[in-house]
Scaffold this motif. Structure first.
Motif, PDB file in Angstrom:
ATOM      1  N   LYS A 232      42.185  38.356  36.156  1.00 25.30           N
ATOM      2  CA  LYS A 232      42.637  37.045  36.619  1.00 25.30           C
ATOM      3  C   LYS A 232      42.094  36.695  38.001  1.00 25.30           C
ATOM      4  O   LYS A 232      42.480  35.690  38.584  1.00 25.30           O
ATOM      5  N   ALA A 233      41.231  37.547  38.512  1.00 21.15           N
ATOM      6  CA  ALA A 233      40.638  37.258  39.818  1.00 21.15           C
ATOM      7  C   ALA A 233      39.814  35.972  39.740  1.00 21.15           C
ATOM      8  O   ALA A 233      39.192  35.673  38.717  1.00 21.15           O
TER       9      ALA A 233
ATOM     10  N   ASN B 186      31.043  36.834  38.162  1.00 22.86           N
ATOM     11  CA  ASN B 186      30.807  36.878  36.722  1.00 22.86           C
ATOM     12  C   ASN B 186      31.263  38.200  36.107  1.00 22.86           C
ATOM     13  O   ASN B 186      31.804  38.215  34.994  1.00 22.86           O
ATOM     14  N   ASP B 187      31.086  39.298  36.820  1.00 21.91           N
ATOM     15  CA  ASP B 187      31.536  40.597  36.305  1.00 21.91           C
ATOM     16  C   ASP B 187      33.040  40.617  36.116  1.00 21.91           C
ATOM     17  O   ASP B 187      33.552  41.115  35.100  1.00 21.91           O
ATOM     18  N   GLU B 188      33.762  40.097  37.100  1.00 19.58           N
ATOM     19  CA  GLU B 188      35.227  40.083  37.004  1.00 19.58           C
ATOM     20  C   GLU B 188      35.699  39.204  35.854  1.00 19.58           C
ATOM     21  O   GLU B 188      36.623  39.553  35.120  1.00 19.58           O
ATOM     22  N   LYS B 189      35.058  38.058  35.694  1.00 23.87           N
ATOM     23  CA  LYS B 189      35.429  37.159  34.596  1.00 23.87           C
ATOM     24  C   LYS B 189      35.139  37.807  33.249  1.00 23.87           C
ATOM     25  O   LYS B 189      35.911  37.671  32.291  1.00 23.87           O
ATOM     26  N   SER B 190      34.026  38.540  33.150  1.00 22.42           N
ATOM     27  CA  SER B 190      33.675  39.216  31.903  1.00 22.42           C
ATOM     28  C   SER B 190      34.670  40.316  31.567  1.00 22.42           C
ATOM     29  O   SER B 190      34.918  40.620  30.385  1.00 22.42           O
TER      30      SER B 190
ATOM     31  N   GLU C 135      42.535  35.788  46.422  1.00 23.60           N
ATOM     32  CA  GLU C 135      43.129  34.854  45.467  1.00 23.60           C
ATOM     33  C   GLU C 135      42.608  33.447  45.677  1.00 23.60           C
ATOM     34  O   GLU C 135      42.430  32.678  44.726  1.00 23.60           O
ATOM     35  N   HIS C 136      42.346  33.074  46.940  1.00 18.68           N
ATOM     36  CA  HIS C 136      41.853  31.741  47.262  1.00 18.68           C
ATOM     37  C   HIS C 136      40.518  31.857  47.988  1.00 18.68           C
ATOM     38  O   HIS C 136      40.235  32.852  48.648  1.00 18.68           O
TER      39      HIS C 136
END
Length: 362
Positions: free
Chosen positions: A253-254, A245-249, A197-198
């Motif tokens: 919420k990571a 970038n994969d997680e954001k795509s 998370e951080h």
């Protein structure tokens, strides 16, 4: 423009009144028309053309040309024409430095830190600082506070600046070869497996903590550097950026509380060789103490653009370093830059980015 200064006998600068703007043409190496940030505590003598211009006697005409106040003025003009000082002060006025900024790289990233720190210093925004330094010939290690580097044999491997009004800037050098794999694996694990998370950045050199907690508004600038282990960094950083970038795509919420990441593009090598790279076949009849004004390619930059693509914003992507060979330190160093000079352009673009992400955060 910076306020004018006089260069004193010990190589430091004394700020003159803004009403005094007299250039003594006969002694232009002692009296210069623009601020040189020679009085900045982060300046290293081996990068300061104003100090090099005073170091004679010179062994050759090339050496005399290299050690000239004219080259110092030329490099300072490059900074002023890019409005580096104005762009940094604009970011200060927009509270864009009210965050933690970590610069993580090799000696070229240290030059970015020097430029950024000295521009902040000249604007009167450095509240306090600590430098962790080592001396090549003496081998001593200590923490120095409020000390000016006056000898080229001195160096620093980490630094911490407190910015007035809030904000901190850290510089750390690339770790030793023995630590690269472990640090890289932890970095990739945090992004790709644990999806923490951080984010906690690596930090060393006795500044009170091994890891530096980073918040959403903070900034991390990474650089693989020019040393033989750069491939290890590029591989780790690419994996790290790709996972984020994969997680954001995917719309997860990571990493929403993670800092902003940037990548500092490499310098260019401008040696008198066929491709400008150190160790390549030399061009016959050229003085290796000087540098090529223009080289056909910037090999390391091209590699970084190909590897990272659109995964991360680049610092100094709009600076065509292939045509800036005259701004290198020279004396056999066609990698590092005169300061003030090209690194100020890097600092200015970073400041522009800080304003952009500050506006997005508000």
């Amino acid at each position: 423009r910076y306020l004018p200064v006089d260069i004193t006998s010990d190589g430091f600068a004394v700020r003159r009144s803004k009403y005094e703007n007299v250039v003594n043409k006969k002694h232009d190496h002692m009296m210069l028309s623009s601020y040189t940030y020679s009085n900045c505590p982060f300046t290293m003598a081996k990068f300061s053309q104003y100090q090099l211009a005073k170091e004679g006697p010179f062994t050759s005409e090339t050496d005399k040309m290299i050690n000239s106040a004219m080259r110092a003025e030329m490099a300072l003009d490059l900074s002023n024409n890019a409005k580096a000082y104005e762009r940094v002060t604009n970011a200060l006025q927009n509270h864009a430095f009210n965050r933690t900024i970590l610069l993580d790289g090799d000696s070229l990233t240290r030059q970015l830190f020097i430029s950024l720190g000295c521009l902040l210093w000249s604007a009167g925004y450095v509240e306090d600082y600590v430098l962790h330094h080592f001396v090549y010939n003496g081998g001593t290690i200590s923490i120095l506070k409020n000390a000016n580097y006056t000898a080229s044999s001195k160096n620093f491997g980490a630094a911490h600046v407190k910015v007035k009004g809030g904000g901190e800037i850290y510089y750390i050098s690339n770790p030793s070869k023995e630590k690269i794999d472990g640090l890289s694996k932890r970095m990739v694990h945090d992004a790709c497996d644990a999806k923490k998370e951080h984010y906690e950045a690596r930090y060393r050199y006795s500044f009170g903590q091994d890891l530096l907690p980073m918040k959403k508004k903070d900034v991390v600038v990474l650089a693989a550097g020019h040393h033989k282990d750069r491939s290890s960094y590029i591989s780790a950083y690419k994996h790290f950026f790709q996972c984020i970038n994969d997680e954001k795509s995917n719309g997860t919420k990571a990493f929403t509380k993670w800092p902003h990441f940037f990548y500092q593009l490499s310098s260019v090598e401008s040696f008198w060789t066929e491709d400008g790279m150190y160790g390549s076949p030399r061009i016959p009849g050229k003085d290796m103490m000087s540098c090529q004004p223009t080289v056909p390619s910037a090999v390391h930059r091209q590699e970084e653009r190909e590897e990272f693509g659109v995964l991360v914003p680049f610092i100094a992507d709009d600076v065509d370093v292939k045509k800036l060979g005259e701004y290198h330190v020279e004396h056999g160093d066609c990698l590092h830059w005169i300061q003030p000079g090209v690194p100020d352009l890097y600092a200015a673009q970073l400041s522009d980015f800080l304003i952009t992400i500050t506006e997005r955060t508000l």
